[in-house]
Design an enzyme around this catalytic site. Structure first.
Site, mmCIF file in Angstrom:
data_model
loop_
_atom_site.group_PDB
_atom_site.id
_atom_site.type_symbol
_atom_site.label_atom_id
_atom_site.label_comp_id
_atom_site.label_asym_id
_atom_site.label_seq_id
_atom_site.Cartn_x
_atom_site.Cartn_y
_atom_site.Cartn_z
ATOM 1 N N ILE A 96 22.635 47.226 17.755
ATOM 2 C CA ILE A 96 22.424 45.629 17.575
ATOM 3 C C ILE A 96 23.639 44.728 17.261
ATOM 4 O O ILE A 96 24.427 45.444 16.506
ATOM 5 C CB ILE A 96 21.309 45.310 16.445
ATOM 6 C CG1 ILE A 96 19.897 46.101 16.823
ATOM 7 C CG2 ILE A 96 20.792 43.885 16.329
ATOM 8 C CD1 ILE A 96 19.284 45.938 18.056
ATOM 9 N N ASN A 110 14.529 49.875 11.566
ATOM 10 C CA ASN A 110 14.623 51.266 12.555
ATOM 11 C C ASN A 110 13.919 52.221 12.053
ATOM 12 O O ASN A 110 13.930 52.462 10.911
ATOM 13 C CB ASN A 110 16.077 51.364 12.935
ATOM 14 C CG ASN A 110 16.330 52.371 13.805
ATOM 15 O OD1 ASN A 110 15.812 52.565 14.938
ATOM 16 N ND2 ASN A 110 17.296 53.323 13.470
ATOM 17 N N HIS A 112 14.459 56.550 12.379
ATOM 18 C CA HIS A 112 15.537 57.435 12.808
ATOM 19 C C HIS A 112 14.896 58.838 12.463
ATOM 20 O O HIS A 112 14.343 59.185 11.249
ATOM 21 C CB HIS A 112 16.639 57.162 12.084
ATOM 22 C CG HIS A 112 17.934 58.014 12.377
ATOM 23 N ND1 HIS A 112 18.603 58.044 13.579
ATOM 24 C CD2 HIS A 112 18.504 59.083 11.861
ATOM 25 C CE1 HIS A 112 19.408 58.985 13.703
ATOM 26 N NE2 HIS A 112 19.282 59.903 12.714
HETATM 27 C C1 GRF Z 1 11.932 58.634 17.661
HETATM 28 O O1 GRF Z 1 12.134 59.885 17.071
HETATM 29 C C2 GRF Z 1 12.831 57.803 16.699
HETATM 30 O O2 GRF Z 1 12.864 58.144 15.437
HETATM 31 C C3 GRF Z 1 13.936 57.715 17.542
HETATM 32 O O3 GRF Z 1 13.684 57.965 18.738
HETATM 33 C C4 GRF Z 1 12.499 58.390 18.892
HETATM 34 C C5 GRF Z 1 11.659 57.558 19.694
HETATM 35 O O4 GRF Z 1 10.594 58.268 20.095
HETATM 36 N N1 GRF Z 1 14.829 56.429 16.983
HETATM 37 P P1 GRF Z 1 9.346 57.341 20.895
HETATM 38 O O5 GRF Z 1 9.912 56.871 22.299
HETATM 39 O O6 GRF Z 1 8.925 56.404 20.002
HETATM 40 O O7 GRF Z 1 8.372 58.568 21.439
#
Ligand code: GRF
Length: 199
Positions: A96, A110, A112
């Site tokens: 961002i 976010n 992660h």
């Molecule tokens: C997740 O593991 C999230 O933590 C990361 O990207 C992945 C997205 O998964 N930032 P999805 O597209 O929501 O299935």
């Protein structure tokens, strides 16, 4: 009656976290309304999931704009018009920029797939496995200008399934789908203490 918090979900991929948040809004666990899903990848599976759940999809490709600033200004117009209060990143694969951060200060969250500050950036699960850690996890944090560096709101540990990225990812996703909705609910109802202060 409290008006529901209006959120936009930003996603670039599969969208399983979007779906979990949408379900939580629908069944009342998360007192919020997803007013739109924004994707920078119009062909991503999240678009299908959003259409199935009748959520507005905004597909904006940064390459259609002369600069990141112009891209984010166009985005801000859309977000303001839709009265978006918070942005939840869910597998959004772009940093961002300062323009959007200034428009939504401390209002972008976010999720992660690691215990930050370990393994920021891409392929966090692969990084954890390559490092041989036995325990990894999930972090929900506020977004700042860095890569996965903002104030931590919540974390949960997940054991690594040794040498198996797919099984570890599956376990992480299960935890994400619970931790994200719970953390956002606490955040929106001022029940979260982070960085030593109550939100
Ligand atoms: C997740 O593991 C999230 O933590 C990361 O990207 C992945 C997205 O998964 N930032 P999805 O597209 O929501 O299935």
């Amino acid at each position: 009656m409290k008006v529901k918090t209006k959120i936009a979900v930003f996603a670039s991929g599969s969208g399983s976290n979007y779906e979990a948040l949408e379900q939580a809004c629908r069944n009342g666990e998360l007192d919020a309304e997803i007013v739109l899903v924004m994707t920078d990848k119009p062909a991503s599976f999240v678009v299908e999931r959003a259409r199935k759940t009748n959520t507005r999809v905004v597909a904006l490709e940064p390459k259609a704009f002369p600069s990141k600033q112009a891209f984010e200004e166009a985005l801000i117009d859309i977000l303001r018009e839709a009265e978006v209060e918070w942005i939840a990143l869910a597998g959004y694969m772009r940093l961002i920029g300062p323009t959007l951060l200034a428009a939504y200060p401390s209002r972008i969250v976010n999720i992660h797939p690691s215990l930050l500050p370990s393994f920021p950036g891409k392929d966090a699960i692969g990084q954890a496995i390559a490092h041989g850690v036995k325990l990894t996890g999930v972090t929900v944090h506020l977004v700042d200008e860095g890569m996965d560096t903002g104030p931590i709101l919540a974390q949960a540990a997940v054991p690594v399934v040794e040498g198996d990225i797919a099984k570890t990812a599956e376990a992480i996703h299960k935890v994400e789908h619970v931790l994200y909705k719970e953390t956002l609910q606490k955040l929106f109802t001022d029940k979260l203490i982070f960085g030593g202060v109550q939100s």
